[in-house]
Every structure is written in structure tokens, then in C-alpha cells.
Enzyme design. Structure first.
Site, PDB file in Angstrom:
ATOM      1  N   TYR A  19       0.822  -1.306  -0.047  1.00 52.28           N
ATOM      2  CA  TYR A  19      -0.318   0.008   0.152  1.00 52.28           C
ATOM      3  C   TYR A  19       0.729   1.044   0.260  1.00 52.28           C
ATOM      4  O   TYR A  19       0.823   1.871  -1.010  1.00 52.28           O
ATOM      5  CB  TYR A  19      -1.021  -0.306   1.325  1.00 52.28           C
ATOM      6  CG  TYR A  19      -1.396   1.112   1.599  1.00 52.28           C
ATOM      7  CD1 TYR A  19      -3.141   1.154   0.824  1.00 52.28           C
ATOM      8  CD2 TYR A  19      -1.772   2.198   2.906  1.00 52.28           C
ATOM      9  CE1 TYR A  19      -3.699   1.989   0.653  1.00 52.28           C
ATOM     10  CE2 TYR A  19      -1.890   3.453   2.461  1.00 52.28           C
ATOM     11  CZ  TYR A  19      -3.497   3.071   1.644  1.00 52.28           C
ATOM     12  OH  TYR A  19      -4.222   4.327   1.791  1.00 52.28           O
ATOM     13  N   ASP A  25     -11.787   8.374   9.654  1.00 52.45           N
ATOM     14  CA  ASP A  25     -12.209   7.195  10.349  1.00 52.45           C
ATOM     15  C   ASP A  25     -13.163   7.066   9.832  1.00 52.45           C
ATOM     16  O   ASP A  25     -14.473   6.678   9.200  1.00 52.45           O
ATOM     17  CB  ASP A  25     -12.666   7.814  11.729  1.00 52.45           C
ATOM     18  CG  ASP A  25     -13.602   6.560  12.259  1.00 52.45           C
ATOM     19  OD1 ASP A  25     -13.426   5.455  12.418  1.00 52.45           O
ATOM     20  OD2 ASP A  25     -13.625   6.623  13.665  1.00 52.45           O
TER      21      ASP A  25
HETATM   22  N1  NAD Z   1      -9.081   5.754   5.957  1.00 48.96           N
HETATM   23  C1  NAD Z   1      -7.617   5.859   5.889  1.00 48.96           C
HETATM   24  O1  NAD Z   1      -7.693   6.258   7.233  1.00 48.96           O
HETATM   25  C2  NAD Z   1      -7.001   7.005   4.892  1.00 48.96           C
HETATM   26  C3  NAD Z   1      -5.856   7.642   5.045  1.00 48.96           C
HETATM   27  C4  NAD Z   1      -5.223   8.027   3.916  1.00 48.96           C
HETATM   28  C5  NAD Z   1      -6.280   7.496   2.722  1.00 48.96           C
HETATM   29  N2  NAD Z   1      -6.749   6.871   2.612  1.00 48.96           N
HETATM   30  C6  NAD Z   1      -6.820   6.342   1.020  1.00 48.96           C
HETATM   31  O2  NAD Z   1      -8.765   7.332   0.173  1.00 48.96           O
HETATM   32  C7  NAD Z   1      -9.262   6.661   0.034  1.00 48.96           C
HETATM   33  C8  NAD Z   1     -10.287   6.298   0.470  1.00 48.96           C
HETATM   34  O3  NAD Z   1     -10.569   4.683   1.527  1.00 48.96           O
HETATM   35  P1  NAD Z   1     -11.699   5.713   1.935  1.00 48.96           P
HETATM   36  O4  NAD Z   1     -10.936   5.402   3.425  1.00 48.96           O
HETATM   37  O5  NAD Z   1     -12.964   6.218   1.805  1.00 48.96           O
HETATM   38  O6  NAD Z   1     -11.579   3.956   2.563  1.00 48.96           O
HETATM   39  P2  NAD Z   1     -13.448   3.155   2.182  1.00 48.96           P
HETATM   40  O7  NAD Z   1     -12.911   1.793   2.211  1.00 48.96           O
HETATM   41  O8  NAD Z   1     -14.898   3.665   2.878  1.00 48.96           O
HETATM   42  O9  NAD Z   1     -13.391   3.304   1.154  1.00 48.96           O
HETATM   43  C9  NAD Z   1     -12.749   2.588  -0.356  1.00 48.96           C
HETATM   44  C10 NAD Z   1     -13.965   2.434  -1.423  1.00 48.96           C
HETATM   45  O10 NAD Z   1     -13.118   1.818  -2.786  1.00 48.96           O
HETATM   46  C11 NAD Z   1     -13.697   0.840  -3.923  1.00 48.96           C
HETATM   47  N3  NAD Z   1     -12.985  -0.173  -4.059  1.00 48.96           N
HETATM   48  C12 NAD Z   1     -12.085  -0.727  -3.588  1.00 48.96           C
HETATM   49  N4  NAD Z   1     -11.650  -0.945  -4.551  1.00 48.96           N
HETATM   50  C13 NAD Z   1     -12.305  -0.930  -6.042  1.00 48.96           C
HETATM   51  C14 NAD Z   1     -11.911  -1.346  -7.102  1.00 48.96           C
HETATM   52  N5  NAD Z   1     -11.211  -2.174  -7.227  1.00 48.96           N
HETATM   53  N6  NAD Z   1     -12.391  -0.760  -8.423  1.00 48.96           N
HETATM   54  C15 NAD Z   1     -13.626  -0.084  -7.822  1.00 48.96           C
HETATM   55  N7  NAD Z   1     -13.223   0.945  -6.905  1.00 48.96           N
HETATM   56  C16 NAD Z   1     -12.755  -0.186  -5.651  1.00 48.96           C
HETATM   57  C17 NAD Z   1     -14.383   0.064  -1.877  1.00 48.96           C
HETATM   58  O11 NAD Z   1     -16.131  -0.580  -2.569  1.00 48.96           O
HETATM   59  C18 NAD Z   1     -14.980   1.840  -1.810  1.00 48.96           C
HETATM   60  O12 NAD Z   1     -15.875   2.084  -1.101  1.00 48.96           O
HETATM   61  C19 NAD Z   1      -8.382   5.415  -0.907  1.00 48.96           C
HETATM   62  O13 NAD Z   1      -7.533   5.114  -1.547  1.00 48.96           O
HETATM   63  C20 NAD Z   1      -7.747   5.506   0.627  1.00 48.96           C
HETATM   64  O14 NAD Z   1      -6.496   4.351  -0.025  1.00 48.96           O
HETATM   65  C21 NAD Z   1      -7.377   6.106   3.245  1.00 48.96           C
END
Ligand code: NAD
Length: 268
Positions: free
Chosen positions: A166, A200
Site C-alpha cells: 500500500y 475514520d
Molecule cells: N481511511 C484512511 O485512514 C485513509 C488514509 C489515507 C488515505 N486513504 C485513502 O483514501 C481513499 C478512500 O478510502 P476510504 O477511507 O474512504 O475507504 P473505504 O474503504 O470506505 O472506500 C474505498 C472505496 O473504494 C472502493 N474500491 C475498492 N476497490 C475498488 C476497485 N477495484 N474498483 C473500484 N472501487 C473500488 C470500495 O468499494 C470503497 O467504496 C483510498 O484511496 C484510501 O487508500 C484512506
């Protein structure tokens, strides 16, 4: 004002979490939304969003005063993303803003990752960003304008263990952002990355489950790396506000940058 009224944004991973929030915040500015999500889960990972979640995003956009179409698609597949982009253009005529937000994560030691878990993380988080951008770029080039916002992670800037595919994929997103900023500036296409700290969402609870740690304790561990401690996790609205800013008229001279919205985590 953002000057975004009437524009079209394609957002991946839009069925829940940060993606849904970005859709609603852009919709409040009058942006029409193409909400893309896989809508099914993948073996050996925490549950991903469902079709019902994606429909909730469409309803939330309508409530925010705009319109959206739902596209079930997999960012890991170039054919699927080509179809999503074609659908967007057929329905709304163009794409002005691309938010590469879909992501997935696995908490594992380097000697525990399997071919499957590495491929899913890298194909989603890194290759997925290429699979949309390569088909959206010609549309933006043709009209000589566009905004691309890639969601990286503060973990791409300040190292975190047990997440190496990741972290590496998100590091690749930062590098690709800069490369595309150089390449696409000629057509006035701005490309920037956003690096959130701990947010979150279902991803955070999924990570707690993968690590075998109670969610409250896991949340505390993640936010312990934040310099600004008062707010706990980074509010999703703060990340969406940055998305709106980077998409909007006042970011016209900003490109090739990485914006951390991480309570100072990457500075520590
Ligand atoms: N939550 C955190 O702490 C955090 C921190 C830094 C970065 N991020 C990044 O933020 C972004 C959003 O994450 P989030 O926190 O909303 O998590 P989340 O898991 O709620 O949302 C991720 C979304 O991506 C979709 N997804 C996954 N694989 C997929 C694919 N192959 N094709 C299409 N859609 C797909 C999932 O179904 C989900 O709706 C991501 O890129 C994540 O890496 C999250």
C-alpha cells in the site's frame, strides 16, 4: 465561489467513505457526478462497498442539489474504466474533474503477503489510477482544461510498517502525479495529490480487524502519529474541502503538488 457550477466529476470508490463525501461536496458546488465503485468484496480483504452503498451516494448527490450516475466498475481493469469514461461522456458530454479515490489495504508483514494480496493492493491503488487517467486525459486534452486529483496517503510520505504494498503504491501515486503534471501542463490540465492521515472510514475499521486489534485502540494508535491531537481522526469533510479547492478556480496555478491533510502526521 469555486466556479465549478455545471462541471462533471468522475470519482472512483464513490460508494462510501471519502469518495461519497467528495461527491456530495462537489455536488454542493453544482458539479454533476459519475460515481464509480466495484460494489463487491474481494477474498482475503475486509468487505468493500455494495450496490446499495453506491445508490446511497446517488441519493446524497441529489439531496445536495445535483445529479449523478452510478457506474459499477473495477479500477483494476482498463476495459472497465474505459467503459466508465465512455458512459460518463455519453451521459454528461465531458469530464472536467477526475478524483482517483478508490483504494484498498492489507495489514500484513512483508513475509506474509501473497501474490493475491500484493496484486490486489497494487493493482487497485496504483494501476487503478493509471486506468482512469489514461482514458480521461484525451478528453481533457481536447478541451485544453481539466483537474486530476489523486488520493495518496500520508503513509506514502512518512513510512509506516506492515502496509508495504500500500505504502509503495501510494508512493507511486505521488510520483505519477508529478510526472502527469509535467506532461499535461501544456493542455492546462492540473494534476495534484492529496495525502490524508487517519480517517475514520470502513477502511480504518477493516485495518483494525486485519491487525486483530479493537477499533478504539487501533484508532488511538493511528492518531498517535498525528501532531494535532485534539480532533482525533482527520475529518472527512476537511479532505473533501481540499478536493473542492483543487478542482476549483482558485487552484488554477497549482499543479504537481502533494497536499497532506493529516494533522501533521507526515511532519513528525
Ligand atoms: N481511511 C484512511 O485512514 C485513509 C488514509 C489515507 C488515505 N486513504 C485513502 O483514501 C481513499 C478512500 O478510502 P476510504 O477511507 O474512504 O475507504 P473505504 O474503504 O470506505 O472506500 C474505498 C472505496 O473504494 C472502493 N474500491 C475498492 N476497490 C475498488 C476497485 N477495484 N474498483 C473500484 N472501487 C473500488 C470500495 O468499494 C470503497 O467504496 C483510498 O484511496 C484510501 O487508500 C484512506
Amino acid at each position: 465561489m469555486s466556479g465549478l457550477e455545471g462541471q462533471v466529476a468522475l470519482i472512483t470508490g464513490a460508494a462510501r467513505g471519502q469518495g461519497r463525501s467528495h461527491a456530495v461536496h462537489l455536488a454542493r458546488q453544482g458539479v454533476r457526478i459519475v460515481a464509480v465503485d466495484l460494489c463487491e468484496s474481494i477474498d482475503e480483504f475486509f468487505p468493500l462497498a455494495t450496490r446499495e452503498d453506491l445508490d446511497e451516494t446517488i441519493a446524497a448527490v441529489a439531496e445536495a442539489g445535483s445529479e449523478a450516475i452510478a457506474v459499477v466498475g473495477d479500477v483494476r481493469s482498463s476495459a472497465s474504466m474505459k467503459a466508465a469514461v465512455d458512459l460518463a461522456v455519453n451521459r454528461f458530454g465531458t469530464i472536467d474533474v477526475l478524483v482517483n479515490n478508490a483504494g484498498i489495504i492489507k495489514v500484513q508483514a512483508i513475509d506474509e503477503f501473497s501474490d493475491h494480496t500484493m496484486d490486489v493492493v497494487i493493482d487497485t491503488c496504483l494501476k487503478g489510477v493509471f486506468n482512469t487517467t489514461r482514458f480521461v486525459a484525451p478528453i481533457m486534452k481536447a478541451k485544453r482544461s481539466g483537474r486530476i486529483i489523486n488520493i495518496a496517503s500520508s503513509a506514502a510520505i512518512r513510512a509506516v510498517g506492515y502496509l508495504s504494498p500500500y505504502v509503495a503504491a501510494k508512493g507511486g501515486v505521488v510520483s505519477a502525479t508529478k510526472s502527469w503534471a509535467v506532461e499535461l501542463a501544456e493542455w492546462s490540465i492540473n494534476v495534484n495529490a492529496l495525502a490524508p492521515g487517519g480517517v475514520d472510514t470502513e477502511m480504518l475499521s477493516g485495518m483494525a480487524g486485519q491487525a486483530g486489534i479493537d477499533l478504539d485502540e487501533y484508532r488511538e494508535r493511528v492518531t498517535a502519529r498525528h501532531l494535532l491531537q485534539e480532533g482525533g481522526c482527520v475529518p472527512v469533510e476537511d479532505i473533501s474541502a481540499m478536493v473542492v479547492y483543487l478542482a476549483g478556480e482558485h487552484a488554477s496555478v497549482i499543479t504537481g503538488q502533494v497536499f497532506t491533510v493529516d494533522a501533521g502526521m507526515s511532519a513528525g
